[in-house]
Design an enzyme around this catalytic site. Sequence first.
Site, PDB file in Angstrom:
ATOM      1  N   SER A  24       0.849  -1.183   0.000  1.00  0.00           N
ATOM      2  CA  SER A  24       0.000   0.000   0.000  1.00  0.00           C
ATOM      3  C   SER A  24       0.889   1.239   0.000  1.00  0.00           C
ATOM      4  O   SER A  24       1.964   1.241   0.605  1.00  0.00           O
ATOM      5  CB  SER A  24      -0.902   0.007   1.239  1.00  0.00           C
ATOM      6  OG  SER A  24      -1.462   1.288   1.460  1.00  0.00           O
TER       7      SER A  24
ATOM      8  N   ARG B  15     -21.839  -6.405 -46.242  1.00  0.00           N
ATOM      9  CA  ARG B  15     -20.772  -5.969 -45.352  1.00  0.00           C
ATOM     10  C   ARG B  15     -21.312  -4.767 -44.602  1.00  0.00           C
ATOM     11  O   ARG B  15     -21.749  -3.794 -45.227  1.00  0.00           O
ATOM     12  CB  ARG B  15     -19.490  -5.618 -46.131  1.00  0.00           C
ATOM     13  CG  ARG B  15     -18.783  -6.863 -46.689  1.00  0.00           C
ATOM     14  CD  ARG B  15     -17.536  -6.505 -47.484  1.00  0.00           C
ATOM     15  NE  ARG B  15     -16.609  -5.737 -46.667  1.00  0.00           N
ATOM     16  CZ  ARG B  15     -15.840  -4.759 -47.146  1.00  0.00           C
ATOM     17  NH1 ARG B  15     -15.902  -4.416 -48.436  1.00  0.00           N
ATOM     18  NH2 ARG B  15     -15.013  -4.122 -46.357  1.00  0.00           N
TER      19      ARG B  15
END
Length: 443
Positions: free
Chosen positions: A278, A317
């Site tokens: 930490s 497409r």
Amino acid sequence: MTSPDPDTGLLAPGWAGSPAASATADGAYLQALLDAEAALTRAQAALGLAPPEAAAAVTEAAHANRFDVRSLAERARGGGNPVIPLVADLTEAIGEEYGPYVHRGATSQDILDTATMLVAARTLDLVLADLDRVQRALARLAAEHRDTAMPGRTLTQHAVPTTFGLKAAGWRALVLDARDRVTVVRDSLPAQLGGAAGTLAAFTVYGAEDTQALTAAFAAQLGLRAPLLPWHALRAPVADLAGCLAFTAGALGRIAADVLVLGRTEIAEVAEGGGGGSSAMPHKANPVRSTLIAAAARRAPQLAATLYGSLAAEDERPAGAWHAEWEPLRDLLRLVGGAARDAAELTGGLRVHADTMREHLDLTHGLIVSERLSAELAPVLGRARAKALLTELAKRTYAEGVSLGELLSREPELKDVDLGEPTDPTGYTGSAGALTDRALERP
């Protein structure tokens, strides 16, 4: 000052530095695009549709380090995808004699879809290797702790005893389910070849009498499956990828969720082999591996949802549906690749505190075996009386801090009943051992 590489994963510690990060990086994607282009020329040469010298020239030039990936990315805005500027650069690099054989008959989506399948295949191979590491570590834990009793928890509360071996075997079962799904998808990844509108028309102009043979040759060059049809707007391969990746993230997330709960300071039944520090609290050993896996499991379903949404693609497409796939699919591959890497580290180094598990079996002062006692006492007292007595004594156990066994021993109705074994929580794990053994038989 040189601008930073946007592909380093500064805010993505879950996949940064993983094998999957390298396999999905811009350079790896560029190489896959070039591999697809070279394979297409080689396939045409194999069928007599292009000179062998053209195939050799394209293959020789198709190396990512010869091209400027940043320039390609910037120029991709002009046509909406990176294949268009890449074809121009590759053609120029090869020269006038064989340049016309680059990309001949194909459309941009053929190359980008095929490259995506290549990137996916290469990444899934890495994921499968890490999943194997995970399942082997879990098999070891399950066997070692086959009979290590611990509290079973339902809806966050102690329920009845279970074993850590059965829990680890359950984790492994999910990992094997993920492995099987990934394997099926990996083996079915297809090449893409359809031409401008999925009819392969241009290839017939260039002399391809059997376009199916051309598609098969193209796929074989890349180690991909030959599709039955061009899948420009039939996005099942991408949806299948999304499904197996999201499932894998969830399966690994299940392990992480348990470790995060069982590793809490006030529970401390397990711990990661190496916790993270930490920035403010020197005493902390944070469960970083589990945390990163859990984060991946939370993101994966939403990314998969975008890919499933692209199934609804219009025309031969689509505009937008195809383009929407690129980033979330790569994110999914990276997330799952990173999570698999972290899960291998997590399970390989997981510390199991069996003594703490045993202590926690007594936290409810014997109430954890009330189900067994109810069954044992029903023939002696009658079902209704046994339930009423245990309900009353449970309240007293909480109020007086006296064990349930002690209170039962004071009951005149039970003076001739041996309550020793029925009140031992380690003796009430049911078929946990047999279930663990059965689970470990699965290869």
